[in-house]
Design a protein around this motif. Structure first.
Motif, PDB file in Angstrom:
ATOM      1  N   TRP A   1       0.916  -1.002  -0.347  1.00  0.00           N
ATOM      2  CA  TRP A   1      -0.101  -0.136  -0.242  1.00  0.00           C
ATOM      3  C   TRP A   1       1.087   0.776  -0.198  1.00  0.00           C
ATOM      4  O   TRP A   1       0.582   2.255  -0.834  1.00  0.00           O
ATOM      5  CB  TRP A   1      -0.864   0.008   1.165  1.00  0.00           C
ATOM      6  N   GLU A   2       2.203   0.910   0.557  1.00  0.00           N
ATOM      7  CA  GLU A   2       3.216   2.362   0.310  1.00  0.00           C
ATOM      8  C   GLU A   2       3.680   2.410  -0.595  1.00  0.00           C
ATOM      9  O   GLU A   2       3.699   3.257  -1.058  1.00  0.00           O
ATOM     10  CB  GLU A   2       4.385   1.629   1.515  1.00  0.00           C
ATOM     11  N   LEU A   3       4.055   1.447  -1.207  1.00  0.00           N
ATOM     12  CA  LEU A   3       4.338   1.432  -2.620  1.00  0.00           C
ATOM     13  C   LEU A   3       3.613   1.582  -4.172  1.00  0.00           C
ATOM     14  O   LEU A   3       3.908   2.825  -4.997  1.00  0.00           O
ATOM     15  CB  LEU A   3       5.036  -0.270  -2.961  1.00  0.00           C
ATOM     16  N   TRP A   4       2.744   1.675  -3.617  1.00  0.00           N
ATOM     17  CA  TRP A   4       1.310   1.877  -4.728  1.00  0.00           C
ATOM     18  C   TRP A   4       1.676   3.317  -5.096  1.00  0.00           C
ATOM     19  O   TRP A   4       1.385   3.849  -6.888  1.00  0.00           O
ATOM     20  CB  TRP A   4      -0.148   1.398  -5.129  1.00  0.00           C
TER      21      TRP A   4
ATOM     22  N   GLN B   1      13.795   2.056 -11.997  1.00  0.00           N
ATOM     23  CA  GLN B   1      15.139   0.961 -11.501  1.00  0.00           C
ATOM     24  C   GLN B   1      15.781   2.196 -10.185  1.00  0.00           C
ATOM     25  O   GLN B   1      15.223   3.463  -9.865  1.00  0.00           O
ATOM     26  CB  GLN B   1      16.125   1.730 -12.594  1.00  0.00           C
ATOM     27  N   GLY B   2      15.950   1.957  -9.103  1.00  0.00           N
ATOM     28  CA  GLY B   2      16.256   2.032  -8.042  1.00  0.00           C
ATOM     29  C   GLY B   2      15.293   2.537  -7.532  1.00  0.00           C
ATOM     30  O   GLY B   2      15.904   3.366  -6.094  1.00  0.00           O
ATOM     31  N   LEU B   3      14.263   2.212  -7.166  1.00  0.00           N
ATOM     32  CA  LEU B   3      13.003   3.093  -6.845  1.00  0.00           C
ATOM     33  C   LEU B   3      12.743   2.601  -5.711  1.00  0.00           C
ATOM     34  O   LEU B   3      12.902   3.510  -4.823  1.00  0.00           O
ATOM     35  CB  LEU B   3      11.834   2.558  -7.664  1.00  0.00           C
ATOM     36  N   PHE B   4      12.821   1.141  -5.648  1.00  0.00           N
ATOM     37  CA  PHE B   4      12.334   0.272  -3.909  1.00  0.00           C
ATOM     38  C   PHE B   4      13.701   0.793  -3.490  1.00  0.00           C
ATOM     39  O   PHE B   4      13.530   1.341  -2.075  1.00  0.00           O
ATOM     40  CB  PHE B   4      12.392  -1.275  -4.315  1.00  0.00           C
ATOM     41  N   GLU B   5      15.243   0.975  -3.583  1.00  0.00           N
ATOM     42  CA  GLU B   5      16.119   0.663  -2.995  1.00  0.00           C
ATOM     43  C   GLU B   5      16.379   2.742  -2.667  1.00  0.00           C
ATOM     44  O   GLU B   5      16.664   2.656  -1.559  1.00  0.00           O
ATOM     45  CB  GLU B   5      17.974   0.599  -3.956  1.00  0.00           C
ATOM     46  N   ASP B   6      15.694   3.369  -3.156  1.00  0.00           N
ATOM     47  CA  ASP B   6      15.693   4.483  -2.610  1.00  0.00           C
ATOM     48  C   ASP B   6      15.092   4.372  -1.540  1.00  0.00           C
ATOM     49  O   ASP B   6      15.064   5.773  -0.751  1.00  0.00           O
ATOM     50  CB  ASP B   6      14.875   5.668  -3.783  1.00  0.00           C
ATOM     51  N   LEU B   7      13.969   3.635  -1.455  1.00  0.00           N
ATOM     52  CA  LEU B   7      13.175   4.325  -0.865  1.00  0.00           C
ATOM     53  C   LEU B   7      13.245   3.344   0.399  1.00  0.00           C
ATOM     54  O   LEU B   7      13.322   3.827   1.779  1.00  0.00           O
ATOM     55  CB  LEU B   7      12.095   4.035  -0.792  1.00  0.00           C
TER      56      LEU B   7
ATOM     57  N   PHE C   1      14.803  -8.248  -1.875  1.00  0.00           N
ATOM     58  CA  PHE C   1      14.717  -9.269  -1.065  1.00  0.00           C
ATOM     59  C   PHE C   1      15.848  -9.092   0.003  1.00  0.00           C
ATOM     60  O   PHE C   1      15.563  -9.492   1.430  1.00  0.00           O
ATOM     61  CB  PHE C   1      15.315 -10.700  -1.959  1.00  0.00           C
ATOM     62  N   ALA C   2      16.493  -8.417  -0.239  1.00  0.00           N
ATOM     63  CA  ALA C   2      17.454  -8.195   1.118  1.00  0.00           C
ATOM     64  C   ALA C   2      16.073  -7.340   2.275  1.00  0.00           C
ATOM     65  O   ALA C   2      16.495  -7.352   3.398  1.00  0.00           O
ATOM     66  CB  ALA C   2      19.219  -7.546   1.033  1.00  0.00           C
TER      67      ALA C   2
ATOM     68  N   THR D   1      10.921  -5.261  -7.303  1.00  0.00           N
ATOM     69  CA  THR D   1      12.043  -5.233  -7.882  1.00  0.00           C
ATOM     70  C   THR D   1      12.679  -4.752  -9.177  1.00  0.00           C
ATOM     71  O   THR D   1      13.896  -5.568  -9.586  1.00  0.00           O
ATOM     72  CB  THR D   1      12.228  -7.207  -7.959  1.00  0.00           C
ATOM     73  N   ASN D   2      12.056  -3.876  -9.652  1.00  0.00           N
ATOM     74  CA  ASN D   2      11.991  -3.112 -10.701  1.00  0.00           C
ATOM     75  C   ASN D   2      12.042  -4.365 -12.183  1.00  0.00           C
ATOM     76  O   ASN D   2      12.370  -4.414 -12.836  1.00  0.00           O
ATOM     77  CB  ASN D   2      13.031  -2.446 -10.733  1.00  0.00           C
ATOM     78  N   GLY D   3      10.636  -5.218 -11.636  1.00  0.00           N
ATOM     79  CA  GLY D   3      10.582  -6.271 -12.852  1.00  0.00           C
ATOM     80  C   GLY D   3       9.820  -6.166 -13.404  1.00  0.00           C
ATOM     81  O   GLY D   3       9.014  -5.813 -13.408  1.00  0.00           O
TER      82      GLY D   3
END
Ligand SMILES: C[S@@+](CC[C@H](N)C(=O)[O-])C[C@H]1O[C@@H](n2cnc3c(N)ncnc32)[C@H](O)[C@@H]1O
Length: 350
Positions: free
Chosen positions: A118-121, A133-139, A145-146, A310-312
């Protein structure tokens, strides 16, 4: 509880007024929220074969009867639980929320509605503007997965169970489709807790298997694969990161529902299989293709969730075959495995 007609309006149904379609669609988040709440409070397990009056159900679940009624009223619009003169009963769809159902999707429902989703959408707009690219890492400061394994252990458990649920539905079809008669060893790379590998080994009594997945996943493998388990003499369970290397030589490398991250990582994982295997060895990719799926809303929806975590992506047929070839593999065939999956067969050039 008032009986509500079981209507599934659905965008694209031209019998429904556009204004209705749009209003329903914009509020569609209420449905997964209601679904999640129903699963979390245990409605599915509280219902048996006979109707339960809603006040009794609320009492049993120790929840507010008025709000429960409203929750069930919304869910019944989607065919999830239904109300009868004698009380609330399961529908064939809501029955799948029961943990003990052989085709249960309880943990999959929880997985795709986890609080972090819900926080990602809302970041979809950013992804559309700038790419994922890098969206999850930036957040969150590290890759998906890590972060999942380190920070969200409960969600990790939900994920691993959800993957076993999906495998329960598909593994028999996969085992029937794969011709492993002449294969001695198969490595299931990113094989989760090993449900699928266990079914392959049960179906092919001559076969030996290696389960490779991240440490937090293989720490708790399928009971059949554990020391003393029914298949333990024919299996090795290994922690490994297939982006770093695949620490096992096998005749066949299976990637089932794992290469659904960005193209670079997909190519890296496949190249690592090429490096680990022998010339003539096989690489099999089992995946749900976004452009050849009978469930397009599901395939396109999960495609967007993958973009954000995962930028998948869910691959197109052309997309996955291109990546297989870019990895140095020789593409042999692409064919459907029902339900919802395709098998891409490739070999390591001689
Ligand atoms: C969608 S699940 C599919 C699991 C299993 N193949 C199945 O179909 O039930 C993806 C799996 O890939 C694993 N995975 C993710 N990154 C990985 C990596 N770098 N190396 C090995 N496994 C990885 C996850 O832990 C997870 O079990």
């Amino acid at each position: 509880m008032a009986v509500v007609a079981n209507t599934s309006s659905g965008a694209g149904d031209d019998r429904i007024a556009p204004v209705t379609t749009l209003r329903e669609l914009a509020l569609a988040a209420a449905a997964p929220a209601a679904l999640r709440a129903a699963v979390r409070i245990g409605v599915a397990e509280a219902l048996g074969d006979t109707p339960v009056p809603v006040d009794q159900l609320a009492k049993k679940l120790e929840v507010d009867v008025g709000v429960l009624e409203r929750l069930l009223r919304n869910l019944s619009c989607y065919g999830i639980f239904t109300d009868t003169a004698d009380g609330v009963v399961h529908t064939p769809t809501s029955a799948l929320l029961h943990e003990e159902h052989p085709q249960s999707l309880k943990y999959w429902v929880l997985w795709v509605t986890e609080p972090w989703t819900w926080e990602l959408w809302p970041h979809l707009e950013h992804a559309v503007r700038h790419g994922g690219q890098g969206l999850f890492e930036d957040l969150h400061g590290s890759e998906f997965f890590a972060h999942l394994h380190r920070v969200w252990p409960e969600s990790t458990e939900v994920f691993n169970r959800s993957q076993t649920e999906l495998s329960r539905i598909t593994s028999a079809s996969i085992a029937n489709t794969l011709n492993l008669r002449d294969v001695k060893t198969i490595a299931d790379v990113g094989g989760g807790r090993g449900y699928n590998l266990a079914v392959l080994l049960e179906t092919n009594p001559h076969l030996e298997g290696v389960l490779v997945d991240l440490p937090a996943v293989v720490a708790n493998p399928d009971p059949r694969l554990r020391p003393g388990g029914a298949l333990s003499s024919r299996v090795r369970v290994m922690a490994g990161d297939c982006l770093e290397g695949i620490p096992v030589e096998a005749d066949v490398y299976l990637f089932k529902s794992i290469l659904e991250w960005d193209d670079e990582r997909t190519v890296t994982a496949l190249r690592n299989a090429v490096a680990a295997g022998r010339p003539g060895g096989k690489v099999l990719v089992v995946t749900n293709l976004v452009d050849d799926s009978p469930e397009v809303r599901y395939a396109t929806g999960i495609d967007l969730l993958f973009l954000l975590n995962t930028n998948g992506k869910r691959h197109t047929m052309k997309g996955i075959t291109r990546l297989v070839e870019r990895s140095g593999l020789r593409l042999e065939s692409v064919r459907p495995i029902k339900p919802l999956l395709h098998l891409v067969e490739a070999s390591i050039p001689r």
